[in-house]
Design a protein around this motif. Structure first.
Motif, mmCIF file in Angstrom:
data_model
loop_
_atom_site.group_PDB
_atom_site.id
_atom_site.type_symbol
_atom_site.label_atom_id
_atom_site.label_comp_id
_atom_site.label_asym_id
_atom_site.label_seq_id
_atom_site.Cartn_x
_atom_site.Cartn_y
_atom_site.Cartn_z
ATOM 1 N N SER A 1 0.855 -1.191 0.000
ATOM 2 C CA SER A 1 0.000 0.000 0.000
ATOM 3 C C SER A 1 0.885 1.233 0.000
ATOM 4 O O SER A 1 2.055 1.176 0.402
ATOM 5 C CB SER A 1 -0.899 0.041 1.246
ATOM 6 N N ASN A 2 0.324 2.357 -0.445
ATOM 7 C CA ASN A 2 1.058 3.615 -0.302
ATOM 8 C C ASN A 2 0.108 4.686 0.226
ATOM 9 O O ASN A 2 -1.086 4.697 -0.092
ATOM 10 C CB ASN A 2 1.697 4.057 -1.622
ATOM 11 N N ILE A 3 0.640 5.554 1.079
ATOM 12 C CA ILE A 3 -0.154 6.652 1.627
ATOM 13 C C ILE A 3 0.595 7.951 1.364
ATOM 14 O O ILE A 3 1.661 8.204 1.926
ATOM 15 C CB ILE A 3 -0.404 6.484 3.137
ATOM 16 N N ASP A 4 0.032 8.763 0.486
ATOM 17 C CA ASP A 4 0.592 10.045 0.089
ATOM 18 C C ASP A 4 -0.397 11.159 0.437
ATOM 19 O O ASP A 4 -0.047 12.143 1.102
ATOM 20 C CB ASP A 4 0.891 10.005 -1.417
ATOM 21 N N LYS A 5 -1.639 10.982 0.032
ATOM 22 C CA LYS A 5 -2.678 11.997 0.199
ATOM 23 C C LYS A 5 -3.739 11.533 1.200
ATOM 24 O O LYS A 5 -3.768 10.370 1.612
ATOM 25 C CB LYS A 5 -3.336 12.296 -1.149
ATOM 26 N N ALA A 6 -4.650 12.459 1.544
ATOM 27 C CA ALA A 6 -5.722 12.152 2.491
ATOM 28 C C ALA A 6 -6.602 11.014 1.979
ATOM 29 O O ALA A 6 -7.026 10.153 2.755
ATOM 30 C CB ALA A 6 -6.554 13.403 2.762
ATOM 31 N N GLU A 7 -6.851 10.974 0.680
ATOM 32 C CA GLU A 7 -7.687 9.903 0.129
ATOM 33 C C GLU A 7 -7.009 8.544 0.289
ATOM 34 O O GLU A 7 -7.685 7.528 0.515
ATOM 35 C CB GLU A 7 -8.015 10.172 -1.339
ATOM 36 N N ASP A 8 -5.676 8.513 0.187
ATOM 37 C CA ASP A 8 -4.942 7.260 0.414
ATOM 38 C C ASP A 8 -5.086 6.817 1.868
ATOM 39 O O ASP A 8 -5.245 5.624 2.155
ATOM 40 C CB ASP A 8 -3.451 7.430 0.091
ATOM 41 N N MET A 9 -5.021 7.795 2.772
ATOM 42 C CA MET A 9 -5.158 7.503 4.201
ATOM 43 C C MET A 9 -6.534 6.917 4.495
ATOM 44 O O MET A 9 -6.649 5.888 5.182
ATOM 45 C CB MET A 9 -4.953 8.776 5.018
ATOM 46 N N GLU A 10 -7.573 7.547 3.967
ATOM 47 C CA GLU A 10 -8.931 7.070 4.225
ATOM 48 C C GLU A 10 -9.149 5.680 3.625
ATOM 49 O O GLU A 10 -9.814 4.829 4.238
ATOM 50 C CB GLU A 10 -9.953 8.068 3.670
ATOM 51 N N LYS A 11 -8.584 5.450 2.452
ATOM 52 C CA LYS A 11 -8.688 4.128 1.833
ATOM 53 C C LYS A 11 -8.002 3.074 2.699
ATOM 54 O O LYS A 11 -8.544 1.979 2.923
ATOM 55 C CB LYS A 11 -8.059 4.157 0.428
ATOM 56 N N PHE A 12 -6.820 3.395 3.200
ATOM 57 C CA PHE A 12 -6.073 2.460 4.037
ATOM 58 C C PHE A 12 -6.840 2.169 5.327
ATOM 59 O O PHE A 12 -6.966 1.014 5.740
ATOM 60 C CB PHE A 12 -4.689 3.013 4.362
ATOM 61 N N LEU A 13 -7.369 3.216 5.962
ATOM 62 C CA LEU A 13 -8.083 3.051 7.230
ATOM 63 C C LEU A 13 -9.363 2.229 7.040
ATOM 64 O O LEU A 13 -9.743 1.451 7.920
ATOM 65 C CB LEU A 13 -8.420 4.420 7.826
ATOM 66 N N SER A 14 -9.996 2.385 5.889
ATOM 67 C CA SER A 14 -11.233 1.651 5.623
ATOM 68 C C SER A 14 -10.996 0.158 5.426
ATOM 69 O O SER A 14 -11.904 -0.666 5.586
ATOM 70 C CB SER A 14 -11.945 2.224 4.395
ATOM 71 N N GLN A 15 -9.762 -0.214 5.090
ATOM 72 C CA GLN A 15 -9.409 -1.609 4.855
ATOM 73 C C GLN A 15 -8.928 -2.311 6.119
ATOM 74 O O GLN A 15 -8.687 -3.499 6.113
ATOM 75 C CB GLN A 15 -8.333 -1.718 3.771
ATOM 76 N N GLU A 16 -8.721 -1.536 7.152
ATOM 77 C CA GLU A 16 -8.173 -2.079 8.395
ATOM 78 C C GLU A 16 -9.078 -3.152 8.987
ATOM 79 O O GLU A 16 -10.298 -3.007 9.009
ATOM 80 C CB GLU A 16 -8.029 -0.928 9.399
#
Length: 313
Positions: free
Chosen positions: A298-313
């Motif tokens: 996974s990669n986290i660069d922007k806020a949308e990446d963060m929200e996507k990552f958190l939603s998959q947790e």
């Protein structure tokens, strides 16, 4: 989630607008940006968010900008996600982000230090003395032979072993130009001189390493909470060796393929790239494919990446 390693990008990943939405959406990130700005005594936030690109691309500005962006994301992740990273790694400059993440390097100290590092690297070699070249689609052993053959024309060496089929070489212009020609003859898919400000990760920066050594003497490093993989060795760094490895790093090859290979061999199957861009994710994908290893990236660069990552947790 499997056995997790966090990885951090290096110079070249910067872009105008980097970190802006992370800053605006997360209070924890805003705290990191403000701490970084205060440590530097300059408006680095405005430079990151608005440019101009020429100023952001100056090594002395790029390095703290990428580190601040990466650590801001990391702090948000620590606050909002239930993650337990077991190792850290970073590409060149990114190794400083990894050391901050591991608890070895204090954030404010690291921000100030990498700005100095950028200045020292920028001033180490007169402009036009050397450069770097990207070689794509050529076997590592063949490229090593090309480097050996071209070294009769001057300083040349491998700068970055990024992943299978992607290696960057560095050195003086004449041997670099000869190497580019020879690589094409030997079947490289692409071989091109890069638009960079110096021959980084070559022996031409030995003097920069000596200056960094002097600066590092004033820095107190703590124990690492979890292992950090060194660019220089492609292996875990012991606390007592970290300063020496950081000195050697500016003039040594970046053993990124070896570093990720070591983590995969040790059972790491989950990688999260933290900071601007997706370059490391691409490298890890190719490295894992060569090793026939199934990994999650996974990669986290922007806020949308963060929200996507958190939603998959």
């Amino acid at each position: 989630m499997g056995k997790l390693a966090l990885v951090f990008p290096g110079q070249g990943a910067q872009y105008v607008g980097m970190g802006k939405d992370i800053y605006e959406n997360y209070d924890k990130a805003k705290e990191v940006f403000e701490k970084g700005q205060k440590a530097l005594g300059m408006d680095i936030n405005k430079l990151m968010f608005e440019g101009p690109e020429e100023s952001l691309s100056l090594t002395e500005n790029t390095q703290p900008a990428i580190l601040i962006h990466s650590i801001a994301i990391l702090e948000v992740l620590k606050e909002k996600a239930n993650i337990e990273p077991k190792a850290f790694a970073g590409l060149s400059l990114g190794e400083y982000s990894a050391l901050v993440a591991s608890g070895s390097f204090e954030f404010e100290d690291a921000v100030k230090f990498v700005r100095k590092r950028g200045k020292i690297m920028q001033e180490a070699v007169p402009e036009g003395t050397g450069s770097m070249a990207a070689i794509l689609g050529l076997d590592r052993d063949i490229l090593d032979e090309v480097i050996k053959e071209c070294s009769v024309y001057g300083v040349i060496q491998a700068a970055n072993y990024n992943c299978p089929g992607q290696i960057v070489i560095s050195g003086e212009l004449k041997p670099l130009e000869k190497a580019v020609e020879l690589c094409k003859e030997k079947g490289a898919k692409r071989a091109v001189i890069l638009n960079v400000s110096g021959p980084f990760h070559s022996s031409l920066l030995d003097g920069a390493g000596e200056k960094l050594k002097s600066e590092l003497e004033a820095v107190n490093l703590g124990a690492v909470t979890y292992p950090v993989v060194s660019n220089v060795t492609g292996d875990y760094a012991e606390k007592e060796d970290i300063k020496e490895l950081l000195v050697r790093q500016v003039s040594s090859s970046v053993m990124w393929e070896d570093s990720i290979g070591r983590l995969i061999d040790d059972g790491f199957d989950t990688f999260v790239e933290i900071g601007p861009g997706k370059t490391l994710s691409s490298f890890i994908k190719k490295i894992s494919k060569k090793k026939n290893a199934k990994v999650s990236i996974s990669n986290i660069d922007k806020a949308e990446d963060m929200e996507k990552f958190l939603s998959q947790e």
